[in-house]
Design a protein around this motif. Structure first.
Motif, PDB file in Angstrom:
ATOM      1  N   GLN A   1      19.186  72.621  66.089  1.00 51.14           N
ATOM      2  CA  GLN A   1      19.613  71.875  67.267  1.00 51.14           C
ATOM      3  C   GLN A   1      21.053  71.400  67.128  1.00 51.14           C
ATOM      4  O   GLN A   1      21.838  71.464  68.090  1.00 51.14           O
ATOM      5  N   GLN A   2      21.432  70.938  65.956  1.00 50.38           N
ATOM      6  CA  GLN A   2      22.802  70.484  65.740  1.00 50.38           C
ATOM      7  C   GLN A   2      23.795  71.637  65.867  1.00 50.38           C
ATOM      8  O   GLN A   2      24.867  71.478  66.473  1.00 50.38           O
TER       9      GLN A   2
ATOM     10  N   LYS B   1      21.763  75.701  74.611  1.00 50.41           N
ATOM     11  CA  LYS B   1      20.478  75.038  74.803  1.00 50.41           C
ATOM     12  C   LYS B   1      19.427  75.721  73.930  1.00 50.41           C
ATOM     13  O   LYS B   1      19.252  76.935  73.985  1.00 50.41           O
ATOM     14  N   LEU B   2      18.713  74.915  73.141  1.00 43.07           N
ATOM     15  CA  LEU B   2      17.686  75.414  72.230  1.00 43.07           C
ATOM     16  C   LEU B   2      16.306  75.133  72.792  1.00 43.07           C
ATOM     17  O   LEU B   2      16.004  74.012  73.200  1.00 43.07           O
TER      18      LEU B   2
ATOM     19  N   CYS C   1      15.934  68.630  71.992  1.00 46.69           N
ATOM     20  CA  CYS C   1      15.893  70.082  72.262  1.00 46.69           C
ATOM     21  C   CYS C   1      14.644  70.419  73.064  1.00 46.69           C
ATOM     22  O   CYS C   1      13.682  69.650  73.115  1.00 46.69           O
TER      23      CYS C   1
ATOM     24  N   GLN D   1      15.985  70.605  63.303  1.00 44.41           N
ATOM     25  CA  GLN D   1      17.079  69.653  63.519  1.00 44.41           C
ATOM     26  C   GLN D   1      18.428  70.291  63.228  1.00 44.41           C
ATOM     27  O   GLN D   1      19.389  70.109  63.992  1.00 44.41           O
TER      28      GLN D   1
ATOM     29  N   CYS E   1      10.987  67.378  68.714  1.00 39.95           N
ATOM     30  CA  CYS E   1      11.951  67.998  69.627  1.00 39.95           C
ATOM     31  C   CYS E   1      12.381  67.012  70.707  1.00 39.95           C
ATOM     32  O   CYS E   1      13.563  66.959  71.089  1.00 39.95           O
TER      33      CYS E   1
ATOM     34  N   CYS F   1      23.349  74.379  67.655  1.00 37.85           N
ATOM     35  CA  CYS F   1      23.400  74.770  69.065  1.00 37.85           C
ATOM     36  C   CYS F   1      24.140  73.732  69.898  1.00 37.85           C
ATOM     37  O   CYS F   1      25.003  74.079  70.725  1.00 37.85           O
ATOM     38  N   GLN F   2      23.823  72.479  69.682  1.00 35.62           N
ATOM     39  CA  GLN F   2      24.424  71.410  70.483  1.00 35.62           C
ATOM     40  C   GLN F   2      25.938  71.371  70.320  1.00 35.62           C
ATOM     41  O   GLN F   2      26.679  71.137  71.285  1.00 35.62           O
TER      42      GLN F   2
END
Length: 274
Positions: A160-161, A169-170, A221, A157, A216, A163-164
């Motif tokens: 993902q945060q 893109k993960l 993600c 998580q 995910c 990357c976002q």
């Protein structure tokens, strides 16, 4: 363009660099890649690598490989170490022998020490090999190792945060244990050993891969379990999928995983172009 993080399955010191799935993805996509994976690392350490080093490349994609064989154990060990960094959870010698990519050179001695069952692995060309298994398939890991599961999902998580927030893109990629992929070609001497290393799943319970997949999907993600592709490849010809002496991916195994990753990236790349 692509940053790879993960453990020894992505570091891939047991095959030539050009045969690793990271390099094969680069060849297939014509995108630039950097491989920041590190053997014996767990999810929390891989998150640190992403934050400290990976994001500096300003990639378009991050491919985060997880291994169902020992990642939850690594996550629990790291969480325990964080509570008391002065306390050595595992001796350096034990950690090295458990995780070193040179393990295949020590396989006879080490596998006897770990007590893995001796099994027969049959190949499609009619040959067979006696090996000692290393990694179990443990479908109940999420319930028996809750700390490791929580730590792993929290790391994903946070990744993902990160990357976002940067438009990256993960993709989380699961590498399955050799026993889960090669089970149709493996014969056990004793039923108890088979039950221990490849137990039946309880209907309705989610294993490691399914738990990560559901999470995910929830946080948005990418996810792929390479099991289906590896099992299909091994059904056609099971040679060169895994290295039996240490159970890391062999050359054909890297080829299969690279296609899984390449397909996912090309789908996203094409959608960007549209």
């Amino acid at each position: 363009d692509i940053v790879f993080i993960g453990d020894s399955f992505t570091e891939s010191a047991t095959v030539a660099e050009e045969d690793t799935y990271a390099r094969r993805v680069a060849q297939s996509t014509s995108l630039s890649v950097v491989n920041l994976a590190r053997g014996a690392y767990g999810p929390q350490q891989e998150l640190i690598v992403l934050n400290r080093y990976g994001l500096g490349y300003e990639p378009r994609f991050v491919v985060w490989q997880l291994f169902e064989g020992n990642d939850l154990g690594d996550a629990e060990a790291f969480a325990e170490w964080k509570k008391n960094p002065q306390h050595e959870v595992l001796s350096l010698k034990h950690r090295y022998l458990d995780n070193s990519l040179l393990l295949q050179l020590l396989s006879t001695t080490r596998l006897q020490e770990t007590g893995g069952p001796r099994v027969t692995l049959r190949y499609h060309d009619g040959s067979s090999k006696r090996i000692s298994l290393r990694y179990r398939y443990k479908p109940d890991q999420p319930s028996t190792m809750p700390v490791g599961m929580t730590e792993t999902l929290s790391a994903i998580q946070a990744g993902q945060q990160l990357c976002q927030s940067r438009g990256i893109k993960l993709l989380v990629v699961i590498v399955p244990t050799m026993i889960r992929v090669m089970e149709p070609h493996i014969s056990f001497e004793r039923f108890e050993e088979r039950r221990d290393y490849f137990p039946e799943r309880i209907p309705g319970d989610k294993d490691f891969s399914q738990t990560v997949e559901e999470f995910c999907s929830h946080i948005g993600c990418g996810f792929v379990d390479s099991f289906d592709a590896l099992r299909a490849a091994s059904s056609a010809d099971n040679r060169g999928i895994y290295i039996p002496s240490d159970e890391h991916l062999d050359i054909r195994g890297h080829e299969v995983v690279s296609k899984v990753v390449t397909d996912w990236i090309q789908l996203r790349t094409n959608s960007e172009g549209q």
